[in-house]
Scaffold this active site. Structure first.
Site, PDB file in Angstrom:
ATOM      1  N   PHE A 223       0.730  -1.288  -0.155  1.00  0.00           N
ATOM      2  CA  PHE A 223      -0.053   0.130   0.117  1.00  0.00           C
ATOM      3  C   PHE A 223       0.812   1.351  -0.087  1.00  0.00           C
ATOM      4  O   PHE A 223       0.448   2.351  -0.372  1.00  0.00           O
ATOM      5  CB  PHE A 223      -0.813   0.206   1.408  1.00  0.00           C
ATOM      6  CG  PHE A 223      -0.065   0.229   2.556  1.00  0.00           C
ATOM      7  CD1 PHE A 223      -0.059   1.843   2.862  1.00  0.00           C
ATOM      8  CD2 PHE A 223       0.340  -0.367   3.385  1.00  0.00           C
ATOM      9  CE1 PHE A 223       0.557   2.388   3.903  1.00  0.00           C
ATOM     10  CE2 PHE A 223       0.857  -0.225   4.613  1.00  0.00           C
ATOM     11  CZ  PHE A 223       1.099   1.324   4.559  1.00  0.00           C
TER      12      PHE A 223
ATOM     13  N   LYS B 110      -1.114  -6.693  -9.174  1.00  0.00           N
ATOM     14  CA  LYS B 110      -2.039  -7.014  -8.188  1.00  0.00           C
ATOM     15  C   LYS B 110      -1.796  -5.859  -7.173  1.00  0.00           C
ATOM     16  O   LYS B 110      -0.693  -6.054  -6.340  1.00  0.00           O
ATOM     17  CB  LYS B 110      -1.951  -8.269  -7.489  1.00  0.00           C
ATOM     18  CG  LYS B 110      -3.312  -8.901  -7.078  1.00  0.00           C
ATOM     19  CD  LYS B 110      -3.753  -8.143  -5.566  1.00  0.00           C
ATOM     20  CE  LYS B 110      -3.093  -8.177  -4.566  1.00  0.00           C
ATOM     21  NZ  LYS B 110      -3.336  -7.242  -3.364  1.00  0.00           N
TER      22      LYS B 110
ATOM     23  N   GLU C  39      -5.169  -3.684  -1.894  1.00  0.00           N
ATOM     24  CA  GLU C  39      -6.558  -3.504  -2.008  1.00  0.00           C
ATOM     25  C   GLU C  39      -6.931  -2.165  -1.066  1.00  0.00           C
ATOM     26  O   GLU C  39      -7.815  -1.613  -1.142  1.00  0.00           O
ATOM     27  CB  GLU C  39      -7.305  -4.636  -1.277  1.00  0.00           C
ATOM     28  CG  GLU C  39      -6.854  -5.244   0.413  1.00  0.00           C
ATOM     29  CD  GLU C  39      -5.581  -5.764   0.202  1.00  0.00           C
ATOM     30  OE1 GLU C  39      -4.875  -5.788  -0.401  1.00  0.00           O
ATOM     31  OE2 GLU C  39      -5.734  -6.832   1.240  1.00  0.00           O
TER      32      GLU C  39
ATOM     33  N   SER D  88       5.252  -6.959   3.415  1.00  0.00           N
ATOM     34  CA  SER D  88       5.878  -7.313   4.763  1.00  0.00           C
ATOM     35  C   SER D  88       6.491  -8.592   4.652  1.00  0.00           C
ATOM     36  O   SER D  88       6.479  -9.395   3.861  1.00  0.00           O
ATOM     37  CB  SER D  88       4.647  -7.285   5.867  1.00  0.00           C
ATOM     38  OG  SER D  88       3.681  -8.444   5.461  1.00  0.00           O
TER      39      SER D  88
ATOM     40  N   CYS E 270       9.561   1.513   3.441  1.00  0.00           N
ATOM     41  CA  CYS E 270      10.464   0.532   3.918  1.00  0.00           C
ATOM     42  C   CYS E 270      12.111   1.080   4.093  1.00  0.00           C
ATOM     43  O   CYS E 270      12.650   0.406   4.784  1.00  0.00           O
ATOM     44  CB  CYS E 270      10.517  -0.398   2.624  1.00  0.00           C
ATOM     45  SG  CYS E 270      11.290  -0.034   1.218  1.00  0.00           S
TER      46      CYS E 270
ATOM     47  N   GLU F 123       9.284  -3.981  12.977  1.00  0.00           N
ATOM     48  CA  GLU F 123       9.102  -2.829  12.291  1.00  0.00           C
ATOM     49  C   GLU F 123       7.587  -2.221  12.873  1.00  0.00           C
ATOM     50  O   GLU F 123       6.675  -2.784  12.778  1.00  0.00           O
ATOM     51  CB  GLU F 123       8.708  -3.502  10.761  1.00  0.00           C
ATOM     52  CG  GLU F 123       8.400  -2.253   9.678  1.00  0.00           C
ATOM     53  CD  GLU F 123       8.312  -2.861   8.355  1.00  0.00           C
ATOM     54  OE1 GLU F 123       7.843  -3.835   8.122  1.00  0.00           O
ATOM     55  OE2 GLU F 123       8.645  -2.128   7.446  1.00  0.00           O
TER      56      GLU F 123
HETATM   57  P1  NAD Z   1       1.459  -6.530   3.107  1.00  0.00           P
HETATM   58  O1  NAD Z   1       2.427  -7.584   2.957  1.00  0.00           O
HETATM   59  O2  NAD Z   1       0.421  -6.625   4.371  1.00  0.00           O
HETATM   60  O3  NAD Z   1       0.616  -6.677   1.723  1.00  0.00           O
HETATM   61  C1  NAD Z   1       1.259  -6.465   0.678  1.00  0.00           C
HETATM   62  C2  NAD Z   1       0.434  -7.421  -0.556  1.00  0.00           C
HETATM   63  O4  NAD Z   1       0.401  -8.527  -0.329  1.00  0.00           O
HETATM   64  C3  NAD Z   1      -0.781  -6.641  -0.922  1.00  0.00           C
HETATM   65  O5  NAD Z   1      -1.116  -6.603  -2.065  1.00  0.00           O
HETATM   66  C4  NAD Z   1      -1.722  -7.564  -0.075  1.00  0.00           C
HETATM   67  O6  NAD Z   1      -2.893  -7.807  -0.664  1.00  0.00           O
HETATM   68  C5  NAD Z   1      -0.910  -8.969  -0.322  1.00  0.00           C
HETATM   69  N1  NAD Z   1      -1.381  -9.789   1.017  1.00  0.00           N
HETATM   70  C6  NAD Z   1      -1.705  -9.536   2.120  1.00  0.00           C
HETATM   71  N2  NAD Z   1      -1.604 -10.695   3.046  1.00  0.00           N
HETATM   72  C7  NAD Z   1      -1.498 -11.617   2.234  1.00  0.00           C
HETATM   73  C8  NAD Z   1      -1.495 -12.911   2.534  1.00  0.00           C
HETATM   74  N3  NAD Z   1      -1.508 -13.587   3.605  1.00  0.00           N
HETATM   75  N4  NAD Z   1      -1.034 -13.926   1.414  1.00  0.00           N
HETATM   76  C9  NAD Z   1      -0.890 -13.209   0.151  1.00  0.00           C
HETATM   77  N5  NAD Z   1      -0.710 -12.115  -0.148  1.00  0.00           N
HETATM   78  C10 NAD Z   1      -1.283 -11.279   0.854  1.00  0.00           C
HETATM   79  O7  NAD Z   1       2.261  -5.217   3.165  1.00  0.00           O
HETATM   80  P2  NAD Z   1       1.597  -3.722   3.030  1.00  0.00           P
HETATM   81  O8  NAD Z   1       1.176  -3.537   4.565  1.00  0.00           O
HETATM   82  O9  NAD Z   1       0.806  -3.624   2.073  1.00  0.00           O
HETATM   83  O10 NAD Z   1       3.060  -2.984   2.883  1.00  0.00           O
HETATM   84  C11 NAD Z   1       3.717  -2.535   3.883  1.00  0.00           C
HETATM   85  C12 NAD Z   1       4.828  -3.332   4.065  1.00  0.00           C
HETATM   86  O11 NAD Z   1       5.637  -3.486   2.742  1.00  0.00           O
HETATM   87  C13 NAD Z   1       6.110  -3.032   4.999  1.00  0.00           C
HETATM   88  O12 NAD Z   1       6.501  -4.316   5.737  1.00  0.00           O
HETATM   89  C14 NAD Z   1       7.137  -2.470   4.184  1.00  0.00           C
HETATM   90  O13 NAD Z   1       8.449  -2.572   4.595  1.00  0.00           O
HETATM   91  C15 NAD Z   1       7.134  -3.465   3.036  1.00  0.00           C
HETATM   92  N6  NAD Z   1       7.616  -2.794   1.736  1.00  0.00           N
HETATM   93  C16 NAD Z   1       8.893  -3.147   1.588  1.00  0.00           C
HETATM   94  C17 NAD Z   1       9.545  -2.543   0.478  1.00  0.00           C
HETATM   95  C18 NAD Z   1      10.999  -3.113   0.238  1.00  0.00           C
HETATM   96  O14 NAD Z   1      11.427  -2.607  -0.991  1.00  0.00           O
HETATM   97  N7  NAD Z   1      11.526  -3.944   0.852  1.00  0.00           N
HETATM   98  C19 NAD Z   1       9.146  -1.496  -0.194  1.00  0.00           C
HETATM   99  C20 NAD Z   1       7.748  -1.149   0.063  1.00  0.00           C
HETATM  100  C21 NAD Z   1       7.147  -1.694   1.139  1.00  0.00           C
END
Ligand code: NAD
Length: 490
Positions: free
Chosen positions: A163, A187, A190, A240, A295, A389
């Site tokens: 997000f 994808k 959401e 994450s 991140c 985090e």
């Molecule tokens: P998230 O892991 O909750 O969601 C990421 C994606 O995974 C979304 O599209 C979501 O719909 C999907 N998702 C959620 N739960 C799932 C599951 N159980 N199985 C499969 N798919 C699932 O992350 P977020 O809250 O949207 O984003 C924030 C996180 O992203 C933070 O931890 C941040 O550090 C990380 N991030 C990392 C980088 C990097 O380059 N390392 C860059 C941006 C964000």
């Protein structure tokens, strides 16, 4: 007397952006019956509904992409990037509207939202340059015998986004993957589905053939279907660490090429010889920029020896950030509660709250998910706030006797996204450059994001899979090489 309710007063009223649709084979289609409300983080209002697509919707998009693949893969690279040149111009044309959309669906302040568009343009420019960069190789390996290596697309690929950067993170993958001849399913999160929908419209306007780029909305079920579908050849994930682990395992178990970027816990080492003003401004901007939802955000300041005058300036810089004006909200009610819980728990464990952002609000937008800038001193490495985090505008200050002690704390973290040092000593800078267990290191830079052609990517539990997601690393990820050996003549 009957009163007529204003259009948005009823909870049943259609949200401003209606129901978001998937983009499949060049058409806008229903993404499934199950819908989720999309909230504007600055007000809490419902602004759209997003479908939670599942295996059937993913399958339809994969079929569209597979149908488009032969034509797109056979189009010369120089011709494919012409679409991206036009797309880049459209990003510039619509920069104001896209900025406003990010502000609305994500909550960023305008300058941060605009920075995303500028970065998306830069990422598209790199893709436009790929004909000069992603070249093949040829060598006469023995008399009259030549080996050549050519790059071919991987096939139909998928990109799953988080997000926190609704426009920039999709641009880490989309322009390069398309330029290199792949057809793609995106994808988006959401929580922020609207910007990706605009991307699809602009790519179509730029002349991208139908089916080359598809958007499938949803959450866990959609991602699992992408991991499992045999018609998808490669998948990237950004999010994450918990989900990155699940997705990487699942996609590679289905024999896909995969790269999954996870969460982070970034340490900024502040040395006593650091230049106070620039250091304080950088530390505060790194911890609170984008409301700490980066991140690359500074999460822990490792204060080496006596840096109290610098810490005081950090607190002053952070105090100047005003929720609703120069500081945006966090993404959801749950995120606000989680961040505030972290702070309260640390306080109970003995940390001193130098600046308290709990309970913040923005006048006139009390329904928003506000957390003010927060600085905690006296945090010890074993506290949860020092290990996990937080993903909010919160800085935990951990004291360290010397640089070795600071590096020991940084390197004990299982994450390895970014680490920075603030110093005027070349020796201290060199030590951190060499010894920090992180994929991206900053010297007097609080958010050390590599710019193209360098690749973005961390180490440890911040990234699973080989290589980086942007820059030159992405060329390897989005192509396969074909090695041909030829002999002509006698
Ligand atoms: P998230 O892991 O909750 O969601 C990421 C994606 O995974 C979304 O599209 C979501 O719909 C999907 N998702 C959620 N739960 C799932 C599951 N159980 N199985 C499969 N798919 C699932 O992350 P977020 O809250 O949207 O984003 C924030 C996180 O992203 C933070 O931890 C941040 O550090 C990380 N991030 C990392 C980088 C990097 O380059 N390392 C860059 C941006 C964000």
């Amino acid at each position: 007397m009957t009163t007529i309710a204003p259009p948005d007063a009823s909870p049943e009223a259609a949200p401003r952006h209606g129901t978001v649709r998937n983009h499949v084979g060049g058409a806008w289609v229903d993404g499934g019956a199950e819908l989720l409300d999309v909230h504007a983080p600055a007000t809490g209002a419902v602004i759209a509904r997003v479908p939670l697509s599942g295996p059937a919707e993913v399958d339809a998009a994969v079929r569209a992409a597979r149908a488009a693949l032969p034509g797109w893969a056979a189009t010369p690279l120089k011709e494919r990037v012409q679409v991206l040149f036009r797309y880049r111009a459209l990003l510039e044309r619509d920069a104001d509207a896209l900025t406003a959309l990010i502000v609305e669906e994500h909550g960023k302040v305008e300058v941060e939202a605009r920075a995303e568009i500028l970065k998306a343009i830069e990422l598209t420019e790199f893709a436009c340059a790929l004909p000069q960069v992603a070249t093949g190789e040829v060598l006469e390996v023995s008399r009259g015998v030549e080996c050549r290596a050519d790059r071919h697309p991987v096939g139909v690929v998928a990109s799953v986004a988080p997000f926190n950067f609704p426009v920039m993170v999709p641009h880490w993958t989309v322009p390069n993957a398309l330029a290199l001849g792949n057809c793609m399913l995106l994808k988006p999160s959401e929580l922020v589905p609207l910007s990706a929908t605009r991307m699809a419209a602009l790519l179509a306007e730029a002349g991208l053939p139908a089916g080359v780029f598809n958007v499938v909305h949803g959450g866990q079920a959609a991602v699992e279907a992408l991991c499992d579908h045999p018609g998808i050849d490669a998948l990237t994930f950004v999010g994450s660490t918990r989900v990155a682990t699940l997705v990487y395992r699942r996609a590679t178990a289905a024999l896909k090429r995969a790269l999954a970027l996870g969460g982070a816990k970034n340490h900024l080492i502040v040395m006593p010889d650091a230049e106070p003003r620039g250091t304080a401004a950088n530390v505060a901007a790194s911890m609170a920029g984008c409301s700490g939802q980066r991140c690359m955000a500074a999460s822990v300041m490792l204060a080496v020896a006596d840096v109290d005058p610098i810490l005081e300036r950090v607190v002053e810089e952070a105090r100047r950030l005003v929720p609703g004006d120069t500081l945006g909200p966090v993404i959801s009610r749950e995120a606000k509660a989680r961040i505030e819980r972290h702070v309260t728990e640390a306080e109970r464990a003995g940390a001193r709250v130098l600046l308290d952002g709990r309970g913040a609000t923005a006048p006139g937008r009390e329904g928003g998910y506000w957390v003010g800038p927060t600085v905690l001193d006296g945090v010890t490495p074993d506290m949860r706030i020092a290990r996990e985090e937080v993903f909010g505008p919160v800085l935990a200050v951990v004291r360290a006797a010397d640089l070795d002690a600071a590096l020991a704390v940084e390197n004990a973290s299982p994450y390895g996204n970014a680490a920075s040092v603030f110093t005027t000593s070349g020796g201290a800078a060199r030590a951190v450059m060499e010894r920090a267990q992180a994929g991206m290191v900053g010297v007097n830079v609080g958010v050390p994001v590599p710019r193209e052609p360098f690749g973005f990517g961390g180490w440890g539990e911040s990234a699973f899979g080989a290589g980086d997601i942007t820059g030159k690393g992405s060329i390897e990820f989005w192509t396969r090489t074909k090695k041909t050996t030829t002999r002509w003549g006698t």
